[in-house]
Motif scaffolding. Sequence first.
Motif, mmCIF file in Angstrom:
data_model
loop_
_atom_site.group_PDB
_atom_site.id
_atom_site.type_symbol
_atom_site.label_atom_id
_atom_site.label_comp_id
_atom_site.label_asym_id
_atom_site.label_seq_id
_atom_site.Cartn_x
_atom_site.Cartn_y
_atom_site.Cartn_z
ATOM 1 N N GLU A 2 0.830 -1.200 0.000
ATOM 2 C CA GLU A 2 0.000 0.000 0.000
ATOM 3 C C GLU A 2 0.865 1.252 0.000
ATOM 4 O O GLU A 2 1.945 1.279 0.573
ATOM 5 C CB GLU A 2 -0.887 0.009 1.245
ATOM 6 N N GLU A 6 -3.137 5.441 0.995
ATOM 7 C CA GLU A 6 -4.094 4.404 1.371
ATOM 8 C C GLU A 6 -4.009 4.096 2.862
ATOM 9 O O GLU A 6 -5.030 3.913 3.518
ATOM 10 C CB GLU A 6 -3.857 3.129 0.559
ATOM 11 N N GLU A 10 -6.928 4.565 5.775
ATOM 12 C CA GLU A 10 -7.294 3.507 6.716
ATOM 13 C C GLU A 10 -7.154 3.975 8.164
ATOM 14 O O GLU A 10 -7.993 3.649 9.011
ATOM 15 C CB GLU A 10 -6.471 2.252 6.450
ATOM 16 N N LEU A 45 -13.004 -0.142 10.280
ATOM 17 C CA LEU A 45 -11.968 -0.509 9.311
ATOM 18 C C LEU A 45 -12.325 -1.811 8.601
ATOM 19 O O LEU A 45 -12.122 -1.940 7.392
ATOM 20 C CB LEU A 45 -10.604 -0.615 10.000
ATOM 21 N N THR A 46 -12.893 -2.752 9.330
ATOM 22 C CA THR A 46 -13.318 -4.013 8.706
ATOM 23 C C THR A 46 -14.427 -3.759 7.700
ATOM 24 O O THR A 46 -14.391 -4.276 6.575
ATOM 25 C CB THR A 46 -13.783 -5.011 9.783
ATOM 26 N N TYR A 48 -15.071 -1.007 6.143
ATOM 27 C CA TYR A 48 -14.466 -0.268 5.032
ATOM 28 C C TYR A 48 -13.742 -1.228 4.087
ATOM 29 O O TYR A 48 -13.875 -1.135 2.872
ATOM 30 C CB TYR A 48 -13.504 0.786 5.586
ATOM 31 N N THR A 49 -12.993 -2.150 4.662
ATOM 32 C CA THR A 49 -12.250 -3.126 3.860
ATOM 33 C C THR A 49 -13.195 -4.031 3.073
ATOM 34 O O THR A 49 -12.912 -4.407 1.937
ATOM 35 C CB THR A 49 -11.338 -3.975 4.772
ATOM 36 N N LEU A 50 -14.341 -4.357 3.664
ATOM 37 C CA LEU A 50 -15.324 -5.245 3.034
ATOM 38 C C LEU A 50 -16.415 -4.490 2.277
ATOM 39 O O LEU A 50 -17.415 -5.083 1.877
ATOM 40 C CB LEU A 50 -15.970 -6.139 4.100
ATOM 41 N N GLU A 51 -16.214 -3.203 2.063
ATOM 42 C CA GLU A 51 -17.230 -2.354 1.437
ATOM 43 C C GLU A 51 -17.748 -2.932 0.119
ATOM 44 O O GLU A 51 -18.963 -3.016 -0.100
ATOM 45 C CB GLU A 51 -16.669 -0.950 1.210
ATOM 46 N N TRP A 53 -17.775 -5.986 -1.001
ATOM 47 C CA TRP A 53 -18.542 -7.202 -0.743
ATOM 48 C C TRP A 53 -19.908 -6.865 -0.150
ATOM 49 O O TRP A 53 -20.931 -7.390 -0.585
ATOM 50 C CB TRP A 53 -17.747 -8.111 0.192
#
Length: 126
Positions: A2, A6, A10, A45-46, A48-51, A53
Motif C-alpha cells: 500500500e 491508502e 485507513e 476498518l473491517t 471499510y475493507t469489506l465495502e 462485498w
Amino acid sequence: MENGNEIGIEVLVFILGGVSYGMLEILFRGYTHWTMVLTGGACMLTLYTLEGWLLSMPLLLGAAAGALIITSYEFAVGYIVNVRLGWQVWDYSGLAGNIMGQVCPIFTFAWFCISLLFLGLVRMLS
C-alpha cells in the motif's frame, strides 16, 4: 504494498470509527471505555475493507452482515475484557437472548439499523 495515502485513509477510517462508537456509547450510556474506542475503530476498518462485498449484496443482507461483523467484534472484545480480565466494562446478562452477557439481540438489531443507514447512504452517494 500500500502507498502512504491508502494507509492514511485507513488510519482515518479507524479513528472515525473509534470516535463514532465512543460517542454513541456516551450518548446512550453516559460514558465509554477505551476498549470500545478501539473496537469501534476495528469495526469501521473491517466494514471499510469489506465495502465492495457488502455493497454487492442486497441492502438488507449487507446490513445483516454488517451487524454480525460488529456483534462478533463486541463478543470477542467482551469475552477478553469482561470475562477473562474481569474489567466489567458492560454486562448484558439481564437482557433477553444474551450470550455470556456480552452480546444480545437488541444491540445486534441496533447494529443492523446503523449498518442499513450507512450502506444506504453509501449507495446513494455512489
